[in-house]
Design an enzyme around this catalytic site. Structure first.
Site, PDB file in Angstrom:
ATOM      1  N   LYS A  53       1.133  -1.576   0.029  1.00  0.00           N
ATOM      2  CA  LYS A  53       0.131   0.315  -0.125  1.00  0.00           C
ATOM      3  C   LYS A  53       0.789   1.518  -0.057  1.00  0.00           C
ATOM      4  O   LYS A  53       0.673   2.273  -0.593  1.00  0.00           O
ATOM      5  CB  LYS A  53      -0.704  -0.226   1.185  1.00  0.00           C
ATOM      6  N   GLN A 101      -4.606  -1.668   9.789  1.00  0.00           N
ATOM      7  CA  GLN A 101      -4.747  -2.838   9.031  1.00  0.00           C
ATOM      8  C   GLN A 101      -5.277  -3.884   9.772  1.00  0.00           C
ATOM      9  O   GLN A 101      -5.029  -4.218  11.204  1.00  0.00           O
ATOM     10  CB  GLN A 101      -3.584  -3.499   8.601  1.00  0.00           C
ATOM     11  N   ASP A 124     -10.641   2.260   3.504  1.00  0.00           N
ATOM     12  CA  ASP A 124     -11.625   0.408   3.590  1.00  0.00           C
ATOM     13  C   ASP A 124     -13.086   0.546   3.256  1.00  0.00           C
ATOM     14  O   ASP A 124     -12.951  -0.710   2.541  1.00  0.00           O
ATOM     15  CB  ASP A 124     -10.626  -0.001   4.734  1.00  0.00           C
TER      16      ASP A 124
END
Ligand SMILES: NC(=O)c1ccc[n+]([C@@H]2O[C@H](COP(=O)([O-])OP(=O)(O)OC[C@H]3O[C@@H](n4cnc5c(N)ncnc54)[C@H](OP(=O)(O)O)[C@@H]3O)[C@@H](O)[C@H]2O)c1
Length: 296
Positions: A53, A101, A124
């Site tokens: 990422k 994460q 997200d």
């Protein structure tokens, strides 16, 4: 002939498009989008995902920040410490979007952490506000993996409209949001969607009815040739680390589809790696770009 749906090449093209837009933004005096990531502990998969990422941020011309928090069985991270970092990022005007994460260590309430994220920075797309908006078709940050799949189908000219889509897996991050997106009214939706799970009887008879079959279970090679209709489009979301002594890393990534035997039977298929995975990251970049634009 089977079309191999190349997520790597498609994501590279989209990243180049994003980089152009960022160059236009900065030329107009705006700052570059800024994505932050919180990484707890040292899980191998999570380390790789976050590194990818951050690399994608550089390719898109974004600023990125990594906040590392240690957690070991001897010294587990306090949930409040993590929530405090989330609040800091919520209140940082220089950060457009951020991710925590997953998975988090078991002692941490993952849902409480997701719900602590400002929905306007939830790139997200996991916050219930974004999930709810998505399910009723309002503008929102779409969940990254399903959005990547929808974009991949679109770029390959595979319309889900009027098709029968079968999704195997009903997780909150893949199966459920993908079903919501594909059943939505509109050109990227309009599919008739069936979602299967571990309590679905006679799974093969349902998967065989699919025009587009999505495998998202996390069970390597689970979807076999006899479960797929001739000419179907097969999207393999699975990414499981399987021990492989021939690799330097000691493992390889395996999809949920028995690729070798299924690929010749279908009209199009995503490989693992190089299919859905790179598109998930690109969706995150698109959401971050959108977050930065909303603030400007
Ligand atoms: N490429 C990417 O960017 C990306 C992104 C996210 C996830 N993934 C991968 O996608 C896979 C799925 O991830 P996830 O987070 O959605 O997994 P998850 O939360 O573990 O959910 C798995 C789903 O599969 C269902 N399932 C398990 N065994 C089954 C069986 N024998 N028959 C039918 N359904 C079965 C489960 O049913 P129940 O609900 O009944 O338990 C559950 O709904 C994993 O390999 C993950 O690493 C990849």
């Amino acid at each position: 002939m089977t079309t191999i749906i190349d997520g790597k090449a498609t994501s590279a093209a989209i990243k180049a498009e994003i980089a152009e837009k960022v160059a236009e933004m900065t030329a107009a005096g705006m700052r570059a989008p800024h994505l932050a990531a919180i990484l707890v502990g040292h899980d191998g998969g999570s380390e790789t995902y976050v590194a990818n990422k951050i690399k994608a941020c550089a390719e898109c011309g974004f600023k990125s920040s990594l906040i590392r928090l240690e957690s070991t069985p001897e010294a587990p991270l306090a949930q409040e410490t993590l929530l405090e970092e989330v609040r800091k990022l919520n209140n940082d005007p220089e950060v457009d979007g951020f991710i925590v994460q997953l998975p988090l260590p078991r002692h941490i309430d993952e849902q409480a952490v997701i719900e602590a994220i400002d929905p306007e920075k939830d790139v997200d797309g996991f916050h219930p506000v974004n999930v709810g908006k998505q399910s009723v078709g309002l503008p929102c940050f779409h969940s990254a993996t399903p959005a990547g799949i929808v974009e991949l189908l679109s770029r390959y000219g595979i319309s889900p409209a009027g098709k029968k889509v079968v999704i195997v897996g009903r997780s909150n991050i893949v199966g459920k949001p993908l079903a919501a997106m594909l059943m939505q009214k509109g050109t990227k939706g309009d599919a008739t969607v069936t979602v299967c799970h571990s309590a679905t009887p006679d799974l093969a008879s349902i998967t065989r009815s699919a025009d587009i079959l999505v495998a998202a279970l996390g069970r390597p090679g689970f979807i076999t040739e006899d479960m797929v209709a001739p000419g179907a489009v097969v999207i393999d979301v699975g990414t499981t680390r399987v021990p492989d002594a021939t690799r330097k890393s000691g493992f390889r990534l395996s999809g949920d589809v028995d690729y070798e035997n299924v690929a010749p039977k279908c009209s199009a298929i995503t490989p693992v790696p190089g299919g859905v995975g790179p598109m998930t990251i690109v969706s995150l970049m698109l959401n971050t770009l959108e977050a930065a634009r909303r603030k400007s």
